[in-house]
Scaffold this active site. Structure first.
Site, short mmCIF file in Angstrom:
data_model
loop_
_atom_site.label_atom_id
_atom_site.label_comp_id
_atom_site.label_asym_id
_atom_site.label_seq_id
_atom_site.Cartn_x
_atom_site.Cartn_y
_atom_site.Cartn_z
N THR A 1 0.75 -1.25 0.00
CA THR A 1 -0.06 -0.09 -0.39
C THR A 1 0.74 1.42 -0.11
O THR A 1 1.49 1.33 -1.01
CB THR A 1 -0.98 0.07 1.04
OG1 THR A 1 -0.27 -0.90 2.21
CG2 THR A 1 -1.87 -1.13 1.40
N LYS B 1 4.43 -6.60 4.00
CA LYS B 1 4.39 -5.19 3.76
C LYS B 1 3.82 -4.86 5.11
O LYS B 1 3.20 -5.18 5.89
CB LYS B 1 3.01 -5.24 2.69
CG LYS B 1 1.18 -5.38 3.27
CD LYS B 1 0.55 -4.31 4.22
CE LYS B 1 0.87 -3.29 2.86
NZ LYS B 1 -0.03 -2.21 3.85
N THR C 1 -0.88 -3.19 10.37
CA THR C 1 -1.75 -3.27 9.26
C THR C 1 -0.40 -3.64 8.51
O THR C 1 -0.27 -2.85 7.43
CB THR C 1 -2.14 -1.60 8.08
OG1 THR C 1 -2.56 -1.97 7.27
CG2 THR C 1 -1.65 -0.30 8.07
N GLU D 1 6.35 5.12 7.54
CA GLU D 1 5.74 6.44 6.95
C GLU D 1 6.85 7.44 7.33
O GLU D 1 6.70 8.30 8.84
CB GLU D 1 4.46 6.40 7.19
CG GLU D 1 3.55 5.94 6.36
CD GLU D 1 2.20 5.54 6.40
OE1 GLU D 1 1.12 4.31 5.74
OE2 GLU D 1 1.61 5.92 7.33
N ASN E 1 -0.18 10.93 6.06
CA ASN E 1 -1.65 10.59 6.71
C ASN E 1 -2.48 11.78 6.64
O ASN E 1 -4.06 10.92 7.10
CB ASN E 1 -1.86 9.64 8.41
CG ASN E 1 -1.09 8.09 8.20
OD1 ASN E 1 -1.31 6.57 8.06
ND2 ASN E 1 0.86 8.00 7.96
N THR F 1 -6.51 10.46 -0.79
CA THR F 1 -6.42 10.90 -1.48
C THR F 1 -4.83 11.23 -2.20
O THR F 1 -5.28 11.39 -3.19
CB THR F 1 -6.68 13.17 -1.46
OG1 THR F 1 -5.78 13.04 -0.20
CG2 THR F 1 -8.04 12.51 -1.16
#
EC number: 2.3.1.35
Length: 406
Positions: free
Chosen positions: A152, A178, A189, A275, A401, A406
């Site tokens: 992702t 992942k 996640t 991230e 995040n 979007t």
């Protein structure tokens, strides 16, 4: 000296495994479906999220894994199929059935996993076509494509292979994973899929996977969020033809060592890809009364936003580390605590007897410039230890995040 050989492998590295990764249209451009298949019915094992809000594919895979036999795993990315009610459950079941139909298997020997945005129904017309395409694309070299199909917000694939000799036979373990955000001890996640051609007893495999997860994936954190979709699933098809592995096997420790390496490597790779992360952090607590005490302190330090932001700002604020140790709800004696901070070149004692040492800002500043850092906390209270991994918290984490959908 390791008892195994490490190489650039994946889930198709062990004998008798095919895989594929394809773009089906859930995401705009990148691959968004993966399929992993064993040539023969395999022993299966799985460990799943502890979040009470469980995605439909997790609930279904939890039931199927109880039977202990798996031959295929179907995964989609870009849509978590979580918080989607009865329709989501029906769609996850449909994914199993469609996969089983394409591969001419029983649906009870298939697992399903999903990752992506929560609360959006799966586009089943796209998924149905995608499963057919994924089945057609299966190959013995398809592991890299499968590693791409499960991503992702990851910046790259996460994969590994090891070989270990058992009973004079070459046994191979391969894995893909992942995960980048929404990562927290108790998994997050994140998805991980492990394959091996080892012959292994099914109950022992499940126990081994659970114990390994507790010391690898459950010891990482990026942001403290435990997701709805975490899954670590495994197939062992026995085609290496070694004597069956179980606790009494004379070479079981060699296999355990190799297996742990695969999972620790994947877990650490997830954190390295956190991230917005700019620092990779390892925290080790030594000489704790119990493993659980040490584990709680490791998690507390790695999950502290004040600690994480201090590392991002390269600020040697040791008081934040002491504070996070104090609220970990573990047995400590403050006046005994020592803390060391360093990298592979230099280590500085920053706390002694619960108080700061006389390090200079210049000394600590040089260390904090490094991209990989280690914190060691010595409690001087026992003989147990625990280790975990995390990252800093940067401006980019908020940017990523804040605009995830979007």
């Amino acid at each position: 000296m390791k008892n195994f050989h490490i190489f650039d492998g994946d889930v198709t590295s062990p004998k008798g495994f095919q895989a594929s990764g394809v773009h089906i249209g859930i995401k705009k451009k990148k691959k968004d479906m993966a399929l992993i298949v064993s040539d023969v019915l395999a022993e299966g094992a799985g460990v799943f999220t502890r979040n009470q809000v469980c995605a439909a594919p997790v609930l279904i895979s939890k039931e199927n894994i109880k039977k202990g036999k798996v031959q295929a795993i179907i995964i989609n990315s870009g849509n978590a199929n979580a918080c989607t009610g009865k329709e989501g459950h029906k769609n996850a079941l449909k994914m199993l059935e469609l996969t089983a139909e394409e591969l001419k298997l029983s649906s009870e020997n298939v697992l399903v996993a999903s990752t992506g945005v929560i609360g959006v129904p799966l586009p089943m017309d796209i998924v149905e076509r995608g499963i057919k395409n994924a089945a057609k694309a299966l190959s013995y070299g398809g592991g890299i494509a499968a590693a791409e199909g499960i991503l992702t917000t990851d910046t790259g694939t996460k994969k590994i292979g090891v070989e270990v000799e058992i009973d004079g036979k070459k046994v191979t373990i391969g894995g893909i994973a992942k995960g980048s955000g929404m990562i927290h001890p108790n998994m997050a996640t994140m998805l991980a899929f492990i394959t091996t051609d080892a012959k292994i007893e099914g109950g022992f495999l499940q126990s081994l996977l659970k114990n390994t997860v507790d010391k690898t994936y459950n010891m990482i954190t990026v942001d403290g969020d435990t997701s709805t979709n975490d899954s670590v699933c495994m197939m062992a098809n026995g085609l290496a033809d070694n004597n069956i592995l179980q606790e009494a096997h004379p070479e079981i420790e060699k296999f355990k060592e190799a297996f742990h390496y695969v999972n620790e490597y994947l877990a650490k790779t997830i954190v390295r890809d956190g991230e917005g992360a700019t620092k990779f952090l390892e925290v080790e607590v030594v000489n704790s009364k119990t493993f659980e005490d040490g584990k709680a302190i490791v998690k507390s330090i790695l999950n502290s936003n004040l600690v994480k932001t201090a590392f991002f700002g390269e600020d040697g604020n040791w008081g934040r580390i002491m504070c996070s140790i104090g609220y970990a709800d573990s047995a400590i004696e403050v006046e005994k605590v020592e803390i060391y901070l360093g990298d592979e070149k230099k280590t500085i004692k920053i706390v002694e007897k619960g108080e700061g040492t006389k390090f200079t800002e210049e000394e600590i500043g040089e260390v904090l410039k490094e991209k990989e850092l280690k914190v060691v906390v010595d409690l001087k209270m026992g003989n147990e230890k625990a280790r975990g991994w995390g990252c800093d918290l940067s401006y980019d984490y908020v940017k990523i995040n804040g605009a995830y959908r979007t």
